[in-house]
Design an enzyme around this catalytic site. Structure first.
Site, mmCIF file in Angstrom:
data_model
loop_
_atom_site.group_PDB
_atom_site.id
_atom_site.type_symbol
_atom_site.label_atom_id
_atom_site.label_comp_id
_atom_site.label_asym_id
_atom_site.label_seq_id
_atom_site.Cartn_x
_atom_site.Cartn_y
_atom_site.Cartn_z
ATOM 1 N N ASP B 98 0.971 -1.106 0.005
ATOM 2 C CA ASP B 98 -0.118 0.060 0.219
ATOM 3 C C ASP B 98 0.817 1.344 -0.005
ATOM 4 O O ASP B 98 1.978 1.200 0.395
ATOM 5 C CB ASP B 98 -0.949 0.039 1.148
ATOM 6 C CG ASP B 98 -0.243 0.167 2.590
ATOM 7 O OD1 ASP B 98 0.941 -0.334 2.823
ATOM 8 O OD2 ASP B 98 -0.866 0.852 3.515
ATOM 9 N N ASP B 129 8.846 3.756 -1.089
ATOM 10 C CA ASP B 129 7.747 3.507 0.140
ATOM 11 C C ASP B 129 6.710 2.712 -0.242
ATOM 12 O O ASP B 129 5.614 3.642 -0.260
ATOM 13 C CB ASP B 129 7.514 4.874 0.823
ATOM 14 C CG ASP B 129 6.835 4.695 2.223
ATOM 15 O OD1 ASP B 129 6.625 3.444 2.724
ATOM 16 O OD2 ASP B 129 6.360 5.637 2.717
ATOM 17 N N GLU B 162 0.154 -0.816 6.066
ATOM 18 C CA GLU B 162 1.178 -0.063 6.608
ATOM 19 C C GLU B 162 0.868 1.496 6.961
ATOM 20 O O GLU B 162 0.982 2.047 7.860
ATOM 21 C CB GLU B 162 2.678 -0.542 5.949
ATOM 22 C CG GLU B 162 3.652 -0.232 7.063
ATOM 23 C CD GLU B 162 4.065 1.181 6.958
ATOM 24 O OE1 GLU B 162 5.122 1.632 7.842
ATOM 25 O OE2 GLU B 162 3.999 1.970 6.024
ATOM 26 N N ARG B 337 6.130 11.309 17.344
ATOM 27 C CA ARG B 337 7.205 10.413 17.040
ATOM 28 C C ARG B 337 7.823 10.005 18.250
ATOM 29 O O ARG B 337 8.202 10.916 19.118
ATOM 30 C CB ARG B 337 8.326 10.752 16.228
ATOM 31 C CG ARG B 337 7.588 11.218 14.657
ATOM 32 C CD ARG B 337 7.290 10.004 13.932
ATOM 33 N NE ARG B 337 6.550 10.056 12.863
ATOM 34 C CZ ARG B 337 6.472 9.542 11.747
ATOM 35 N NH1 ARG B 337 7.048 8.292 11.737
ATOM 36 N NH2 ARG B 337 5.780 10.049 10.876
ATOM 37 N N SER B 408 8.534 5.829 11.483
ATOM 38 C CA SER B 408 8.270 4.580 12.353
ATOM 39 C C SER B 408 7.681 3.536 11.633
ATOM 40 O O SER B 408 7.267 3.731 10.450
ATOM 41 C CB SER B 408 7.139 5.325 12.965
ATOM 42 O OG SER B 408 7.187 6.453 13.955
#
Lengths: 464, 464
Positions: B98, B129, B162, B337, B408
């Protein structure tokens, strides 16, 4: 110089005419409301032209001598006139055929441009602001022309840019002073307290409307990779907005309140006497508590005090789900309402300077004016105000309360400047009409009451 | 237990195979990038299924024994395996098919789902990504299978959620422990400093992602009629956001830093030794100055310190021109984060509680979690890390620098919890890849270098 119309005679003539034609009056208005004349959106340009042409045709149908469309650099102005006798007083009716954008669309119960009648209310964008209200004048004038009872000369100026700050009206008015020459300007673009408690707005607030764009990095970044190392434009914009009011909700822009005249205890006492039910107000808005400048009542906050409101904000990811972006830009639309002795030009400059100055080094700020308008007051001892008050008393059975409205009609000071005449606001809307919001409506009863009342204004103004 | 492959022999075999097939490898990747598999948008559900099926087919084409699509309550997981010999070590490759939403679309130079090669870069959403990165593994495994040199058992888990926080992965992993059983988890979903300065991420930050909706009045209001009398949700939201950091850009959420371990002077000295050119960094981002937590360097701010970023904000009128509305709602997307010793669950609760508690009485606040993930650290003395470091040294000619990444990968702690094995990050992206931003790209050289390097990991891990 006035024409004397036998009172009882005119009354029954008008009543009869309205009764016989009321369904047609309404269906004509609904047709006008079907045109999505949104001046702020360039894709509606063809609708604007269509709407202007429709207004021109309606003026001709009402019996005026002539009606024309005047192009401007933006949306056109529609002008019409019926000169009965140059020696009689002339009333210039101002209105606007443009409307606010309809979004957010999903909050409308029915289509904003598919008017429906429900519970005695006309639901449509523009129903109250301002198609429904200027159309009352068109129909009232038709009534007087067709029954041979028009006591004044009448001129119409129906513009198409009110909702975007009338950027081209000053030029039009200043170059058509002779055409627009009149003894009074009559505007129905405001509200009254209720049909049971009629009121007349004697003041409108001014407006300064700006847009502030904060730019951080030159592109959207991954908030994990860059977060913490560069200024986030949303955070910075939020911080800037947070500094605009202090803990008492006073506006902190330097010099913002310069020249603002504090209301006297006597004035405040008068305002406090106006009908106002706080519990009902709170319930209607669905809030747990009201919120505003410390030391002032709700009516003072919305009427005689200047305010600063956020009208829009956007930046970063605003879609469904989550996106870990650190955006390049964030933008806000911000407007101030101004009271007498504040200048829109000056306040706009102060606002722009403020946002430019408080920008921290990690961002760049672009602050620009959308539009503005000066505050305006109508003297209640004027002949025109008195005629309006008497007209309302004639049809409502009680004298109207003079109130100061919170909204802005930026063209007021412009008319005064170029035409040298005063304005009277005869608004027949209600505060609950959802102006500029989803489900805008105009009460059928108010529409008809307006048509019924307007001829009396002409009568009393002509007689005055 | 390892299989010994003659070093020189494998090297030339792999090099030949890659050289002969590199154009096909690329064109296969481009095909995958053409599928707009945006997990956050429900309208892309069919694309998600199409993408999962394409991944399954690619695994089969690469020569795995079996590849299957496992439905979840959200988007499906693709699983594939090649079991050479149960006595050999097993490598589980994790990736995700995804991608992030592509907007703002107008900032892309070319279509986000119409990949193009320009200046040696593959421009497309998902290029780095993570489609481009997990596909390196598919091709490296093909290379080893087709040349009879696969030294390990291999399992693939390529998920489709994700970018929305892997909401259904925990359930999948916990109910398929035997299927996913492995000796190490290998992930290419991070970046290295550069091809000249290879690095391995030894830690990823955790994530807490929430959405805060502030509601004032029950409908959009006219800002002139009601402005000043009710809380404006944009103003309130801005004030809430402004309180999240102090004047030193420390985060003020109570307890936010609880347990955060301060880096030692030695650690900070090591970090300061990593290549970093501040002037270049500033020029690349187009900012006049950097901005962040006082007392820390840029690399510390983005690597070892927790951060709180605004990812999106919206409310009121956001269209062209001006609309004098006082909106009913304003909403923000906010994410933190997290670093080791912070718990995503705990921080999310603290964030939600904070926004709920600071809401003034004039508004109601709805604060909800989007997703989260725990921070994760890879031990550099592990056999797996050592195999990755040796693999990189073999193809890059120098040992990688261990660094702590700012992003992350929420599933890390989940894998550790259910499968009990450690993760190694072999990221071949660059920080400049525009992840989550317009014009995402993946360097062709990095794509090929990844395919070249991965077999060495399997070789060294099998031998280790």
């Amino acid at each position: 110089m006035g024409l004397q119309i036998p009172y009882i005679c005119a009354m029954s003539t008008w009543k009869d005419y309205q009764e016989k034609n009321k369904d047609r009056f309404l269906s004509e208005l609904l047709e006008l409301l079907r045109i999505p004349s949104v001046s702020a959106r360039s894709e509606h340009k063809p609708d604007m032209l269509r709407c202007a042409e429709a207004v021109r045709q309606r003026l001709l149908d009402a019996g005026v001598d002539k009606a024309e469309i005047y192009p401007t650099e933006g949306h056109p102005v529609v002008y019409g006139e019926k000169i009965v006798d140059p020696s009689r007083p002339t009333v210039l009716v101002y209105g606007h055929y443009d409307v606010q954008p309809a979004d957010p669309l999903d909050l409308w119960h029915s289509g904003p441009f598919e008017p429906i009648i429900k519970d005695g209310k006309i639901f449509a964008r523009g129903s109250a602001d301002d198609k429904g209200q200027f159309y009352m004048h068109v129909k009232a004038v038709e009534m007087m022309i067709r029954t041979g009872t028009l006591p004044t000369n009448i001129k119409f100026i129906i513009e198409g840019e009110e909702e975007i700050g009338s950027p081209n009206l000053a030029k039009f008015v200043s170059t058509h002073k002779e055409l627009l020459k009149a003894d009074v300007i009559l505007i129905s673009d405001t509200a009254m307290i209720s049909l049971d408690t009629p009121s007349i707005d004697i003041g409108v607030r001014g407006l300064s409307y700006i847009e502030v764009e904060v730019t951080g990095p030159n592109r959207d970044l991954h908030s994990g990779v860059y977060g913490g190392a560069v200024a986030n434009p949303i955070t910075i914009l939020a911080r800037m907005i947070a500094t605009c009011h202090d803990e008492n909700n006073h506006i902190t822009i330097p010099g913002f309140y310069d020249g603002v005249v504090e209301a006297t205890p006597a004035e405040r006492k008068l305002m406090a006497a106006a009908p106002y039910n706080e519990a009902e107000y709170i319930r209607d808005l669905g809030v747990k508590a009201l919120w505003g400048e410390k030391g002032y009542t709700t009516n003072e906050r919305t009427g005689i005090r200047p305010t600063l409101e956020l009208n829009g904000i956007w930046g970063g990811y605003t879609g469904e789900g989550a996106k870990t972006v650190l955006p390049s830009k964030a933008t806000a639309k911000i407007s101030a309402r101004l009271v007498p002795n504040q200048s829109s030009t000056v306040i706009t400059e102060k606002l722009l300077a403020y946002f430019r100055q408080i920008a921290p080094p990690g961002v760049t700020v672009k602050a620009e004016e959308h539009h503005g308008g000066e505050p305006y007051m109508t003297p209640i001892d004027s002949k025109a105000y008195q005629a309006a008050a008497k007209a309302i008393e004639a049809t409502f059975g009680k004298a109207p309360i003079p109130v100061r409205g919170g909204g802005s009609i930026p063209i007021c000071s412009l008319f005064e400047k170029y035409l040298g005449v005063k304005i009277v606001f005869m608004g027949f809307g209600l505060d609950s009409d959802n102006l500029h919001s989803p489900n805008e409506k105009f009460e059928l009863a108010n529409f008809y009451k307006g048509i019924e009342t307007i001829p009396y204004f002409h009568k009393f103004f002509a007689e005055g």
